[in-house]
Design an enzyme around this catalytic site. Structure first.
Site, mmCIF file in Angstrom:
data_model
loop_
_atom_site.group_PDB
_atom_site.id
_atom_site.type_symbol
_atom_site.label_atom_id
_atom_site.label_comp_id
_atom_site.label_asym_id
_atom_site.label_seq_id
_atom_site.Cartn_x
_atom_site.Cartn_y
_atom_site.Cartn_z
ATOM 1 N N VAL A 264 -8.826 -9.827 -16.588
ATOM 2 C CA VAL A 264 -7.433 -9.507 -16.771
ATOM 3 C C VAL A 264 -6.878 -8.218 -16.074
ATOM 4 C CG1 VAL A 264 -5.584 -8.846 -18.602
ATOM 5 C CG2 VAL A 264 -7.168 -10.723 -18.810
ATOM 6 N N ALA A 265 -7.871 -7.274 -16.260
ATOM 7 C CA ALA A 265 -7.478 -6.061 -15.416
ATOM 8 C C ALA A 265 -7.414 -5.910 -14.314
ATOM 9 C CB ALA A 265 -8.511 -4.956 -16.043
ATOM 10 N N ASP A 311 31.511 -8.613 13.791
ATOM 11 C CA ASP A 311 32.855 -8.606 14.179
ATOM 12 C C ASP A 311 33.427 -7.689 14.613
ATOM 13 O OD1 ASP A 311 35.171 -10.038 15.138
ATOM 14 O OD2 ASP A 311 35.859 -10.600 12.769
ATOM 15 N N ASN A 634 -6.184 -0.552 -17.847
ATOM 16 C CA ASN A 634 -5.104 -1.575 -17.058
ATOM 17 C C ASN A 634 -3.583 -1.307 -17.705
ATOM 18 O OD1 ASN A 634 -4.675 -3.622 -15.410
ATOM 19 N ND2 ASN A 634 -3.986 -4.603 -16.985
#
Length: 816
Positions: A264-265, A311, A634
């Site tokens: 997960v980290a 333009d 984390n």
């Protein structure tokens, strides 16, 4: 319907009917708060954490379970807040760019949001309008609508005034009805609204279709691919950590939790949310600059634009057109400085007034002619009343003229107004005047009334004060500016010279294209893209829509652009100036730079954590970090600091370097090397602290935890610039990053020093000497990065020195 065909609805009737029509869909967030929370909880990494929490409870480890649940709650809260903020910003910006409609109420014209049109309103329809509701036509003059959105028919359909069609009449055959969402491509008319919202044909289709989530942006797709590639490496590393732990005799539940927490980290699962928030923040900043972004991918594309195809009128010039002179073959040139006596010049102006519908307040070319006629002493209504119009063929980009027929006391009269080579072909005297005026940068309009009365009108449109500077800024940024206009070649050349356009060719294409029709614009955009260019194309008319759709970034003019052009575009400008587009390019590059820095920072931190967990057991550290500690590192390093990085100000050289190559990914070879070096340095400093502390009997795991967290937060600060040292950057340009870093430092110290935190995170309070060792080691990576940035800064200040190094590979240590 109770609608007066001249006066429209009254104010009270509009209010009553607005209540009755309240079932129409309203813009806003796509899903409820509960749905957003559930979507966050269904994310793969969150499910992994919840599984890890359940496993902790099953083996009786309530402390780890509590920490994991806390991390889930905090991650979910941040994720939902990011999504709601980003979605809300985009919804607000889309509302600002929503179509508008012209209605007659109490006898006066009003421009209102299309969503405020009610049943019975009297719609005023003109070329370029998006029809706001289903309506029955009361008047129609050469009216054609594009109904491809409803019927799939690619050709425009003719529409006429008449009674309502039978209910079972197919949509394509309802010749007296216009439908919501269709586009007026020719002519004009008035219609009374019969249905709005979900009761329209378009609303019925919307009800039948399931609403789809918008697709991910190209950058998010690249990040997703990056995440999948990283995931494979993380899985291998986590298996290695798990096997090592089991071989060393660690309890299997602890080994499994550690491996899951490390996964997960290490996986940058928060990157897509951070990117979405960064893009949404960019759209808000662009809105403050007068640039409304209708699609998030346009922000990314703007940063990579290599060609601006613009333009002339309103972008390079002011668009405030003034009719300054009349030419007649019998009397020559007459300056329009005041009232004109009866004579040829006045007759030319009268014919021009008959050929149009404009009043003095009308913008554009027709309005300029109307104002000049009024200054010359003409009564516009009286002129048109003496010769009422019996038929009209409106201006067409291919015919380049308007043809109208009128009755009068001396018989019928045909008036033609348009391009000189179309209206007055073969007239050498007129051609000489046209050439002289065009070389001076003026536009020229030719008028023919019957077989004899002919003349020319000079229309001046001054160059914008900021146009030359904007062209120069784009050139410095490596972006080529091309001018595409329907005006005379000499007029185009004069304006190009005035703003400093490079008139040479590149890829076989000149920088100035005059007398361009819609097909020319579309072919030019396709040719540029085929040559590998990233094209931003401006447009304002119905016929510009195909080119706007094909361009990488379609840019519609907000002041004079039609609703068709705005619907086809990705970006809508507030004041139509080229400078706004250049500022938007800078903003796009800023977003790309910030995302790249966060990716590098996040990957370097994840790599450092993986290396610590893999190498630690071989250095006699057992299990270097526990699951709760990994997850907390984390959270504090990738949470608030990550969000703050997306708000970093643009680099000083953002518009003095070429755009990023279109096919270049987020991670270039240099970025990969820098990420690897930084990950190794952070991991090395952390492991040195841990092994030294373990050898001297100090709380090595807590010291490792603090060093790993603080070293990454230090890199978060040094990531503010790729080439400027941190101490030279003003705090005020991104104060949130400092607040985020300080908050994360406090959160790190909290789990070390707060009573009871040690039980949850298995930490111990560090003494002054131990804390000083951890903080000192954590500062090493940032010091190295700052030294490298100082070296780069000095090298840029003295480009003549160190040539051997500038021609070779740069140092791999740079800001993360």
């Amino acid at each position: 319907m109770g609608t007066d065909p001249d006066e429209g609805l009254g104010g009270a009737a509009v209010a009553d009917r607005a209540v009755a029509d309240a079932d129409r869909p309203s813009p806003g967030l796509d899903r409820s708060l509960a749905a957003s929370v559930l979507a966050q909880l269904r994310e793969t990494m969150i499910l992994v954490l919840l599984g890890a929490a359940a496993l902790s409870v099953a083996v009786g480890d309530a402390g780890d379970a509590a920490v994991i649940v806390l991390v889930v709650v905090l991650n979910t809260t941040v994720g939902v807040a990011q999504e709601r903020r980003a979605t809300g910003a985009v919804a607000a910006l889309r509302a600002r760019a929503a179509p508008r409609a012209t209605v007659v109420r109490d006898g006066h014209r009003h421009e209102v949001p299309a969503a405020e049109v009610v049943v019975g309103d009297l719609l005023v329809l003109g070329r370029g309008d998006v029809v706001a509701a289903d309506a029955r036509l009361l008047t129609a003059h050469d009216l054609q609508v594009d109904e491809s959105a409803l019927t799939g028919e690619s050709q425009p359909s003719d529409r006429r005034a008449g009674p309502a069609c039978a209910e079972d009449t197919p949509v394509a055959d309802r010749s007296t009805v216009v439908h919501a969402g269709t586009l007026v491509v020719r002519g004009h008319g008035r219609a009374v609204v019969t249905a709005v919202g979900l009761r329209t044909e378009l609303g019925t289709v919307d009800v039948l279709l399931q609403r789809r989530r918008p697709p991910p942006t190209p950058l998010q797709r690249r990040l997703a691919r990056l995440g999948r590639a990283i995931s494979l490496g993380v899985v291998v590393a986590c298996v290695l950590v798990g096997v090592t732990g089991l071989v060393r005799g660690e309890p299997w539940p602890l080994v499994v939790l550690t491996a899951l927490s490390l996964a997960v980290a290490a996986i940058p699962e928060s990157l897509p949310a951070v990117v979405a928030l960064a893009l949404a923040g960019a759209t808000r900043r662009m809105a403050r600059l007068g640039v409304i972004v209708r699609t998030l991918p346009a922000v990314e594309a703007l940063g990579s634009v290599t060609v601006l195809a613009v333009d002339k009128t309103g972008t390079l010039t002011t668009g405030r057109i003034t009719c300054t002179a009349v030419w007649h073959p019998g009397t020559g040139t007459t300056e329009l400085t005041g009232p004109l006596p009866a004579g040829p010049a006045r007759s030319v102006l009268e014919a021009a007034v008959l050929g149009g519908d404009a009043e003095e307040g009308t913008p554009g070319t027709e309005g300029a002619v109307a104002r000049a006629a009024a200054r010359a002493g003409l009564d516009l209504r009286a002129v048109r009343a003496r010769r009422p119009r019996t038929a009209v063929r409106p201006f067409d980009a291919h015919r380049r003229c308007t043809v109208s027929r009128h009755d009068g006391p001396d018989g019928p009269l045909e008036v033609v107004v348009g391009a000189p080579e179309i209206v007055l072909p073969g007239r050498a005297d007129a051609a000489a005047v046209v050439d002289a005026w065009a070389r001076a940068g003026a536009r020229v309009l030719a008028v023919r009334a019957g077989p004899q009365e002919t003349g020319l009108l000079r229309l001046d449109d001054p160059v914008r004060d900021d146009a030359a500077a904007a062209v120069g800024a784009a050139r410095t940024a490596g972006v080529r500016t091309m001018m595409i206009t329907g005006d005379h070649p000499a007029t185009a050349a004069a304006v190009a010279a005035a703003v400093g356009l490079d008139t040479g060719e590149r890829d076989g294409l000149p920088a100035v294209h005059a007398r361009a029709d819609p097909g020319t614009k579309l072919a030019l955009v396709e040719s540029l893209r085929a040559a590998g260019e990233i094209v931003a194309m401006t447009g304002d008319g119905v016929n510009d829509a195909p080119a706007l759709r094909v361009a990488d970034v379609g840019v519609a003019m907000g002041e004079r652009g039609t609703e068709v052009a705005k619907e086809a575009a990705d970006v809508v400008l507030g004041d139509d100036g080229l400078g706004r587009i250049v500022a938007a390019v800078a903003e796009g590059r800023r977003v790309a730079d910030n995302v790249r820095r966060f990716v590098r920072y996040g990957l370097a931190g994840g790599l450092a954590e993986l290396l610590v967990m893999v190498a630690g057991p071989f250095l006699a550290l057992g299990l270097p970090l526990l699951p709760a500690q990994i997850l907390w590192v984390n959270l504090v390093t990738h949470g608030l600091p990550g969000v703050a990085m997306g708000s970093e100000a643009a680099e000083a050289d953002v518009l003095s370097r070429p755009p990023q190559p279109p096919r270049q990914g987020i991670l270039t070879r240099r970025t990969v090397v820098e990420t690897a070096v930084l990950g190794v340095v952070v991991a090395g400093c952390s492991l040195v602290v841990a092994t030294t502390a373990a050898a001297t009997g100090r709380p090595w795991q807590t010291m490792l935890f603090v060093t790993l967290a603080l070293s990454q937060l230090g890199l978060a600060l040094t990531t503010r610039s790729d080439s400027t040292p941190l101490w030279r950057l003003p705090v005020r340009s991104n104060p949130f990053l400092y607040v985020a870093a300080a908050t994360s430092v406090l959160a790190t110290f909290a789990v070390v020093y707060l009573p009871g935190a040690g039980l949850l995170f298995h930490t111990v309070a560090l003494g002054p000497a131990e804390l000083a060792i951890a903080v000192g080691a954590a500062a090493v990576p940032s010091v190295l990065v700052e030294a490298e940035e100082l070296r780069r800064s000095r090298r840029r200040a003295h480009p003549g020195q160190d040539q051997s190094r500038t021609s070779g590979a740069s140092s791999p240590v740079s800001s993360a």
